[in-house]
Design a protein around this motif. Structure first.
Motif, short mmCIF file in Angstrom:
data_model
loop_
_atom_site.label_atom_id
_atom_site.label_comp_id
_atom_site.label_asym_id
_atom_site.label_seq_id
_atom_site.Cartn_x
_atom_site.Cartn_y
_atom_site.Cartn_z
N GLU A 45 33.30 47.94 50.67
CA GLU A 45 34.49 47.17 50.35
C GLU A 45 34.84 46.31 51.55
OE1 GLU A 45 37.49 50.06 49.46
OE2 GLU A 45 38.02 50.37 51.56
N ARG A 46 35.59 45.27 51.31
CA ARG A 46 35.98 44.37 52.38
C ARG A 46 37.01 45.07 53.27
NH1 ARG A 46 35.36 38.97 53.25
NH2 ARG A 46 36.98 37.87 54.46
N PRO A 47 36.80 45.10 54.58
CA PRO A 47 37.75 45.79 55.45
C PRO A 47 39.08 45.05 55.54
CG PRO A 47 36.07 44.68 56.76
CD PRO A 47 35.65 44.54 55.33
N ARG A 48 40.14 45.81 55.74
CA ARG A 48 41.45 45.19 55.95
C ARG A 48 41.62 44.74 57.39
NH1 ARG A 48 45.63 48.27 58.27
NH2 ARG A 48 45.17 50.49 58.55
N ALA A 49 40.79 45.31 58.29
CA ALA A 49 40.82 44.92 59.70
C ALA A 49 39.52 45.36 60.34
CB ALA A 49 42.01 45.55 60.42
N ILE A 50 39.23 44.77 61.48
CA ILE A 50 38.05 45.12 62.27
C ILE A 50 38.52 45.59 63.64
CG2 ILE A 50 35.95 44.23 63.39
CD1 ILE A 50 35.81 42.16 61.09
N LEU A 51 37.99 46.72 64.08
CA LEU A 51 38.18 47.18 65.46
C LEU A 51 36.86 46.94 66.17
CD1 LEU A 51 39.87 48.64 67.66
CD2 LEU A 51 38.84 50.78 66.85
N ALA A 95 49.45 46.92 64.38
CA ALA A 95 49.57 48.25 63.79
C ALA A 95 48.27 49.03 63.92
CB ALA A 95 50.00 48.14 62.33
N VAL A 96 47.15 48.37 63.67
CA VAL A 96 45.85 49.02 63.83
C VAL A 96 45.60 49.35 65.30
CG1 VAL A 96 43.34 48.69 63.66
CG2 VAL A 96 44.83 48.08 61.73
N MET A 127 31.55 36.93 65.23
CA MET A 127 32.52 36.85 64.14
C MET A 127 32.57 35.47 63.51
SD MET A 127 33.87 39.80 63.45
CE MET A 127 32.15 40.34 63.60
N MET A 128 32.25 34.43 64.26
CA MET A 128 32.16 33.10 63.65
C MET A 128 31.08 33.06 62.59
SD MET A 128 32.69 30.47 66.87
CE MET A 128 32.39 29.02 65.85
N VAL A 129 30.06 33.90 62.75
CA VAL A 129 28.98 33.99 61.76
C VAL A 129 29.35 34.96 60.64
CG1 VAL A 129 26.55 34.55 61.39
CG2 VAL A 129 27.26 33.46 63.52
N ALA A 130 29.86 36.15 61.01
CA ALA A 130 30.12 37.20 60.02
C ALA A 130 31.36 36.93 59.20
CB ALA A 130 30.25 38.55 60.74
N VAL A 131 32.39 36.35 59.81
CA VAL A 131 33.67 36.09 59.12
C VAL A 131 34.07 34.64 59.41
CG1 VAL A 131 36.00 36.96 58.69
CG2 VAL A 131 34.26 38.51 59.60
N PRO A 132 33.34 33.68 58.87
CA PRO A 132 33.54 32.28 59.25
C PRO A 132 34.92 31.74 58.92
CG PRO A 132 32.08 32.44 57.35
CD PRO A 132 32.24 33.83 57.89
N ASP A 133 35.60 32.31 57.92
CA ASP A 133 36.95 31.85 57.58
C ASP A 133 38.02 32.52 58.41
OD1 ASP A 133 35.94 30.13 55.61
OD2 ASP A 133 36.00 31.70 54.08
N ALA A 134 37.62 33.40 59.32
CA ALA A 134 38.57 34.08 60.22
C ALA A 134 39.72 34.72 59.45
CB ALA A 134 39.09 33.09 61.28
N ASP A 135 39.40 35.34 58.33
CA ASP A 135 40.44 35.85 57.43
C ASP A 135 40.49 37.37 57.37
OD1 ASP A 135 38.00 36.05 56.14
OD2 ASP A 135 38.68 35.21 54.24
N LEU A 162 39.98 56.02 61.25
CA LEU A 162 40.23 54.63 60.85
C LEU A 162 39.29 54.19 59.73
CD1 LEU A 162 40.67 52.96 64.36
CD2 LEU A 162 42.48 53.45 62.69
N ARG A 163 38.13 54.82 59.64
CA ARG A 163 37.15 54.43 58.62
C ARG A 163 37.69 54.67 57.22
NH1 ARG A 163 31.92 57.68 59.77
NH2 ARG A 163 31.19 56.38 58.04
N ASP A 164 38.54 55.69 57.08
CA ASP A 164 39.15 55.98 55.78
C ASP A 164 40.40 55.14 55.53
OD1 ASP A 164 37.42 58.13 54.79
OD2 ASP A 164 38.17 59.25 56.52
N GLU A 165 40.75 54.30 56.50
CA GLU A 165 41.96 53.50 56.41
C GLU A 165 41.64 52.00 56.30
OE1 GLU A 165 44.32 54.67 59.80
OE2 GLU A 165 44.00 56.80 59.37
#
Length: 266
Positions: A45-51, A95-96, A127-135, A162-165
């Motif tokens: 699933e798409r993550p809500r955030a990246i650490l 928050a994360v 991240m410019m490659v993996a998440v190009p829309d910076a979203d 955090l993986r379950d969050e």
């Protein structure tokens, strides 16, 4: 749904963005670019955030970044002028960051907050490659400056909830990083190192896996592959956060004579 954890290669400087017209990178970097471009789609699933833990940030105590990483830190030299104007304007997630700090402190690790440092190229280039829309919001976490492998594995274990969050934990470095050694004469030793590292990382016994990877400098050609350890330590955090889940190598290629791998846990 539990997300995996990952250790990814971030390339060499702004290697994916050398063409001022926005064209593709040099052929040797294209497989790595394709791997990074497919990271988010490969998740359950798409993550809500990246650490993200980069090999380019070390602090005495673990530091969690609460800001948006702007302006970026162009911590490379000798590249075309346009590469110092690259942008990746994602948001942070305080928050994360504070949740990660609480988990670390509960495990006995001192933490510090920072909101002013710009994200380094170990963050914004991949991240410019993996998440190009910076979203997808991103939180950067520093390495601890002692670069203790076992401590960084334990830090990863503390962060595993955090993986379950909905948080994707990513270590960003290079599995081979010796800038003084490039070319075909390097490949045989780099390949032997990579095979030994991969065998340790993918050990099916999680406790033995952690012990073997913490003792990375006993593997063949370890100090040839990593004269300094900072580009390997993000792997330790990702491995620790992977807990008892299966490990796999999901990327392997050769660049500049180096054999470079990426790993996934879970």
């Amino acid at each position: 749904m539990k997300l995996p954890t990952m250790f990814i290669p971030h390339g060499g400087g702004p290697c994916f963005f050398m063409d001022p017209a926005g064209g593709p990178p040099a052929p040797m970097w294209q497989p790595m670019q394709a791997y990074l471009a497919g990271l988010i789609a490969s998740l359950p699933e798409r993550p809500r955030a990246i650490l993200m833990i980069s090999g380019h940030w070390e602090t005495p105590d673990v530091t969690l970044h609460l800001g948006d990483g702007q302006p970026l830190t162009y911590d490379y030299g000798g590249f075309p002028r346009h590469t110092y104007r690259l942008q990746w304007p994602s948001h942070g997630d305080p928050a994360v960051a504070r949740r990660a700090a609480a988990l670390l402190e509960a495990a006995g690790f001192a933490t510090v907050e920072d909101a002013s440092r710009g994200w380094d190229h170990g963050v914004f280039i991949p991240m410019m490659v993996a998440v190009p829309d910076a979203d997808i919001p991103l939180v950067q976490m520093s390495l601890r400056a002692d670069l203790d492998p076992a401590a960084h594995i334990a830090m990863g274990r503390a962060l595993a909830p955090l993986r379950d969050e909905g948080v994707l934990i990513v270590g960003s470095g290079m599995s081979f990083h010796n800038l003084r050694q490039r070319g075909d004469h390097v490949t045989a030793m780099a390949d032997e190192w990579d095979a030994a590292l991969t065998d340790a990382v993918t050990d099916p016994d999680p406790a033995r896996r952690a012990e073997r990877v913490a003792s990375w400098d006993r593997l063949p050609h370890a100090r040839f592959a990593h004269p300094e350890a900072e580009h390997l330590l993000p792997l330790m955090v990702a491995l620790g956060a992977g807990a008892d889940d299966a490990a796999m190598r999901d990327y392997r290629d050769e660049v500049m004579g180096w054999v470079v791998s990426g790993y996934r846990f879970g």
